[in-house]
Design a protein around this motif. Structure first.
Motif: not given
Length: 716
Positions: A85, A21, A81
């Motif tokens: 995402e 991110t 993850h």
């Protein structure tokens, strides 16, 4: 950073100070292809301590780790993850195209299939990995990929699909259909959907399908049948054979009669038309009358006309060769363009392979087709066998080939020719494009992709792309070397020059790639013409279409035995004369369609068959004069005729030798160039074959002289 495991040089971690991110490093954004990113749910995003951090939905999966490590030449760390995402990062890097992105339902079905097959031990992890990689490139169903590469059988896949979709299976191997029931679904729809009715109950029609039908297709089937139906999963190869049996009579009639009925003037089913017979009879009568009244002058006139034709044909070929020598007239396709092809966009490609009495060559044929650089799930290979060829049919059945190979049995009927078999197979073709390969052919692995790219480069009226032909056994003996020299001249020089000049191109018998729909509209091949390829090339041109050459080669087996070579060459010459007779039925119409340049080119190209018939006559007269000094022969060559004939003797033979030398030099085959110096001997064999074909044109015009393959010991 907490390390949770190491696999294949790739480390997976559960915690890191750098997160997906936080953004993606521009240097790493396209490090892994989109297909692999979406299939394995991975995305490289940062560098840390000399390692590439790769976001992964399943950081402990050994297959994912291995795939990622193979594509990145630096140490890699897998970082766990969430799926959301990773998908968001992939979509940002590779903006999704709706039709190309796997739906959640399809992904669940794929993962269910993979888990079922691996847990049951039906496929290995390595096989699954290879299949997943191909899926990432093509998007084709995982099960179909595994079957195409023979990692498992079609029956195993049908059983797995039956379990996943909760559908009943049906065996069709020994099923005898009720034709009234089976034909309730029209042939075009049955072929397109790979579906056929097999029984009727009080509640519904039972329809065998190769794969579960999409909702729109199911609605169409229900509408066509006029009521409810139930799908039964079947083996694709067995279903394909059933469709062929149900509709074989229709296929047979179309393959034999379609061109003859739709375009009778373009069919060679009549060797000489009534008008041509009348002209021929009048010409013979005129020559006979002139011969009686002016015998010497008539013979001089005949010799003069023949000499002129001979010289013009030689000069025409010489001119084409000079234009092509040292140039590159083919449609260019680069390695970069091939590498840039998106395999998800590749169309289905039909390969037609006519076979007759060639059981021994089938395993090598299968190997060479599977070696093509084209997804096997996008191939539609039709192995065309005659009904009476039990040995080849049994050989194909014994190999248990995957379903992209289709055994097509052509019913025994006349004429028994290669073009009729190809017409039969064309009706079953599902590819947007199609190509013919002979049984012994070894095409360049990238030839299909080159042809596809060439179609994108050329004008819209180009509907055929012709690859070059040559021989893999050119060094076997003098005959094969001569044959290779001739092919080099024809495909490296003459045809590219004709293509560049937009002249009518007589196609080679193999490795010509077509737009399937246009080929069907034109009536496909003439089953009565024994050089159906040359005829089709002329018909394409007459209809306003064009042919382009590409720089890709298919290696064939050159005939190494004189008798076998004579059989093949006599058929070619017979077919060239057939083609000339067909297209010269209405010379005015031909001239209007091709223009003057095309008209002249056609006659000079087909005229080579007539030149070969003249050779022995001139050689006989020359030899007879040398031995006897007969004054009568001198009378046939007065003044300018003598000089023209002398030019033929020296210039014509020089041109023939030069063409063969130039062809092998253009191709870079320096080892056989010296054999071209003895080409006049080869020309003698060509004339022998030409006379055999000419005589056979009147005694057995549609007989297909069979050429035996596999005679080269090194070709197996």
């Amino acid at each position: 950073m907490t390390i949770s495991g190491t696999t294949s040089g790739t480390t997976s971690v559960t915690r890191t100070t750098v997160r997906l991110t936080d953004g993606i490093d521009e240097e790493l954004r396209h490090l892994i292809p989109e297909g692999i990113c979406r299939t394995f749910r991975v995305m490289p995003y940062a560098l840390a301590d000399g390692q590439v951090l790769v976001a992964a939905a399943d950081a402990d999966d050994s297959i994912t780790a291995h795939v990622v490590a193979e594509r990145i030449d630096r140490p890699v760390v897998l970082i766990r993850h969430t799926v959301n995402e990773i998908v968001a990062a992939i979509d940002e890097t590779y903006p999704p195209v709706e039709a190309e992105v796997e739906t959640p339902e399809a992904r669940r079905a794929r993962m269910q299939m993979a888990q079922m097959l691996t847990r049951s031990g039906l496929v290995t992890s390595e096989q699954l990995q290879r299949a997943m990689l191909e899926y990432s490139r093509t998007g084709d169903p995982l099960g179909d990929i595994l079957v195409a590469h023979e990692a498992m059988s079609e029956d195993v896949l049908v059983a797995a699909l039956s379990e996943i979709f909760q559908m009943q299976r049906v065996g069709l191997a020994d099923f005898e259909p009720d034709l009234d029931v089976a034909r309730r679904l029209p042939e075009p729809l049955a072929l397109r959907l790979q579906a056929i009715p097999v029984a009727v109950t009080e509640e519904a029609v039972l329809v065998a399908v190769a794969r579960p039908l999409a909702d729109d297709d199911a609605a169409l089937v229900e509408q066509t049948l006029g009521g409810p139906f139930r799908q039964l999963l079947a083996n694709r190869s067995d279903l394909d054979q059933l469709i062929q049996r149900v509709h074989s009579l229709h296929y047979s009639e179309v393959s034999t009669q379609a061109l003859m009925e739709s375009r009778p003037e373009s069919s060679a089913h009549v060797v000489v038309s009534p008008a041509q017979k009348a002209v021929l009879v009048l010409a013979i009568v005129a020559v006979v009358i002139c011969g009686v009244v002016w015998p010497i002058n008539t013979l001089i006139g005949i010799v003069s006309v023949c000499s002129f034709i001979y010289l013009v044909v030689s000069i025409y070929k010489f001119r084409l060769t000079l234009r092509a020598l040292g140039t590159h007239l083919e449609t260019d396709v680069t390695d970069e363009e091939i590498a840039a092809l998106d395999e998800r966009q590749l169309p289905v490609y039909t390969i037609l392979v006519p076979l007759y009495k060639e059981a021994g060559i089938v395993p090598r044929l299968v190997r060479d087709i599977n070696a093509l650089d084209y997804p096997q799930t996008r191939l539609d290979v039709k192995l065309l066998c005659e009904e009476d060829d039990d040995e080849t049919i049994d050989k194909i059945k014994s190999l248990n080939l995957p379903p992209h190979f289709h055994l097509v049995v052509v019913p025994d009927s006349q004429p028994k020719t290669k073009p009729k078999a190809c017409n039969y197979g064309l009706q079953l073709a599902t590819g947007k494009y199609c190509v013919i390969f002979d049984a012994e052919d070894r095409p360049d692995p990238d030839q299909l992709k080159k042809a596809l790219i060439a179609f994108q480069h050329v004008p819209a009226n180009v509907v055929c792309v012709q690859a070059k032909l040559n021989h893999f056994n050119q060094d076997q003996n003098m005959l094969t070397a001569w044959f290779a020299n001739e092919y080099s001249m024809h495909f490296e020089l003459v045809l590219p020059a004709m293509g560049a000049a937009e002249s009518p191109i007589p196609l080679g018998g193999t490795s010509n790639h077509f737009v399937t729909s246009t080929l069907r509209e034109l009536g496909a091949w003439d089953p009565f013409n024994v050089t159906e390829d040359a005829d089709l090339g002329i018909r394409l041109h007459r209809e306003g279409y064009r042919t382009a050459m590409i720089d890709s080669t298919t290696l064939e087996e050159a005939n190494s035995q004189v008798g076998n070579w004579i059989r093949q060459r006599s058929r070619w010459n017979k077919g060239y004369i057939q083609t000339w007779l067909v297209h010269m039925r209405n010379p005015v119409h031909l001239l209007a369609q091709t223009g003057l340049r095309g008209f002249i080119s056609f006659n000079l190209t087909m005229g080579s068959a007539f030149v070969l018939l003249m050779n022995p006559v001139f050689w006989f007269l020359t030899t007879l004069y040398i031995l006897t000094r007969w004054g009568f022969i001198e009378q046939l060559f007065p003044g300018i005729v003598f000089y023209a004939a002398s030019a033929l003797l020296f210039i014509g033979n020089f041109i023939f030798v030069y063409l063969n030398v130039a062809g092998s030099l253009q191709r870079g085959e320096f080892g056989i160039t010296r054999t071209a110096l003895l080409s006049p001997l080869y020309w003698g064999l060509m004339s022998w074959a030409a006379w055999k074909g000419f005589i056979q044109l009147f005694t057995n015009p549609f007989y297909w002289e069979k050429t035996e393959h596999g005679l080269d010991e090194g070709s197996s």
